[in-house]
Design a protein around this motif. Structure first.
Motif, mmCIF file in Angstrom:
data_model
loop_
_atom_site.group_PDB
_atom_site.id
_atom_site.type_symbol
_atom_site.label_atom_id
_atom_site.label_comp_id
_atom_site.label_asym_id
_atom_site.label_seq_id
_atom_site.Cartn_x
_atom_site.Cartn_y
_atom_site.Cartn_z
ATOM 1 N N UNK A 210 37.305 46.089 31.810
ATOM 2 C CA UNK A 210 37.757 46.799 33.010
ATOM 3 C C UNK A 210 39.219 46.494 33.297
ATOM 4 N N UNK A 211 39.568 45.216 33.289
ATOM 5 C CA UNK A 211 40.964 44.760 33.441
ATOM 6 C C UNK A 211 41.677 45.407 34.622
ATOM 7 N N UNK A 212 40.970 45.551 35.750
ATOM 8 C CA UNK A 212 41.622 46.091 36.938
ATOM 9 C C UNK A 212 41.625 45.039 38.040
ATOM 10 N N UNK A 213 42.174 45.409 39.192
ATOM 11 C CA UNK A 213 42.305 44.460 40.274
ATOM 12 C C UNK A 213 40.974 43.917 40.762
ATOM 13 N N UNK A 218 36.914 39.485 41.112
ATOM 14 C CA UNK A 218 35.581 38.936 40.852
ATOM 15 C C UNK A 218 35.667 37.708 39.942
ATOM 16 N N UNK A 219 36.529 37.775 38.926
ATOM 17 C CA UNK A 219 36.721 36.614 38.054
ATOM 18 C C UNK A 219 37.177 35.405 38.855
ATOM 19 N N UNK A 238 37.736 32.787 32.924
ATOM 20 C CA UNK A 238 37.802 33.724 34.044
ATOM 21 C C UNK A 238 39.124 33.595 34.803
ATOM 22 N N UNK A 239 39.569 32.372 35.001
ATOM 23 C CA UNK A 239 40.847 32.156 35.695
ATOM 24 C C UNK A 239 42.006 32.775 34.919
ATOM 25 N N UNK A 240 41.966 32.632 33.595
ATOM 26 C CA UNK A 240 43.028 33.198 32.759
ATOM 27 C C UNK A 240 42.982 34.728 32.777
ATOM 28 N N UNK A 241 41.783 35.294 32.768
ATOM 29 C CA UNK A 241 41.652 36.749 32.835
ATOM 30 C C UNK A 241 42.247 37.284 34.143
ATOM 31 N N UNK A 247 49.327 39.375 36.634
ATOM 32 C CA UNK A 247 50.680 39.383 36.087
ATOM 33 C C UNK A 247 51.029 40.703 35.408
ATOM 34 N N UNK A 248 49.997 41.338 34.848
ATOM 35 C CA UNK A 248 50.202 42.639 34.200
ATOM 36 C C UNK A 248 50.509 43.736 35.192
#
Length: 249
Positions: A210-213, A218-219, A238-241, A247-248
């Motif tokens: 998903x890689x969205x906000x 949730x992570x 999860x913290x890194x994700x 940052x992206x």
């Protein structure tokens, strides 16, 4: 004059997507003043609600509770008690009380919201799952575990059957793990806790593209629970994700 709340919300989302809490507060403070100036009650109500959530997350108790009082006054002034909009505000208020160890004071607002939601929303409305989760947490604080678990089970049914509801279900499974641990202790509930943790992990992995906000949120929200139960590497993952997504953006 009416304030364009869609634009206010769009900009606010941009701040949150970047994890820019200072900018978010400045943005909300500015528009709160503007709403007062032009006497736009709807905008005042919207922004007061956003300030409750903001200050709750930042652990600013006095500011959060002041925003709760402001919101309650606006509900009365606008004559909207008994509406879904008021119910959503009641959940926000009750969640703030719970966050500051005042679950007993917040519970009546959860109960008011529950009565309104269940009467006026569709039975599969995802807003009900959010209510059940948050109310369950408050009930756990009050050691009313049977009632809390009944609500968590309702939330699972709603979220697992909903499109893109897996992330919310993951949060619920972690809530159920915490409830089991608090009620029975880690040793007695170990098997039950592990099952809930693994279900939450599987759901988070199923949505990792998903890689969205919201996935980042949730992570970030779930990571400490995994660490608490010994899943330290997954907590770090999860913290890194979440960090990479923020940052992206």
């Amino acid at each position: 004059m009416k304030i364009a709340l869609d634009r206010v919300m769009q900009k606010l989302d941009e701040y949150f997507d970047k994890n820019d809490y200072k900018g978010a507060l400045q943005h909300l403070t500015y528009w709160a003043a503007e709403a007062e100036l032009v006497q736009d009650a709807r905008a005042q109500f919207f922004i007061a609600n956003e300030l409750i959530g903001f200050h709750r997350k930042q652990q600013n108790e006095a500011e959060a509770l002041a925003a709760c009082e402001k919101t309650l006054a606006l509900i009365e002034k606008m004559g909207i008690d008994g509406t879904v909009g008021a119910a959503t505000a009641y959940i926000n208020i009750a969640t703030a009380y719970k966050a500051f160890d005042k679950a007993a004071e917040g519970l009546p607002y959860f109960e008011k919201a529950k009565s309104i939601y269940e009467a006026q929303l569709e039975k599969n409305d995802p807003q009900l799952a959010g209510l059940y989760n948050n109310m369950g947490l408050a009930l756990c604080d009050l050691e009313r575990f049977e009632e809390a678990n009944a609500l968590y089970k309702k939330a699972i049914v709603l979220t697992e059957n909903a499109e893109d509801g897996g992330l919310d279900a993951a949060i619920t499974y972690l809530n159920m793990a915490d409830a089991a641990e608090r009620e029975k202790g880690v040793e007695q509930a170990q098997e039950e806790i592990t099952a809930f943790i693994e279900k939450a992990k599987a759901l988070l992995e199923a949505h990792k593209d998903s890689a969205d906000g919201y996935y980042a949120f949730v992570c970030e929200k779930c990571a400490p629970s995994f660490g608490y139960y010994g899943y330290f590497l997954y907590q770090k993952t999860l913290e890194e994700r979440a960090k990479n997504i923020y940052e992206g953006n």
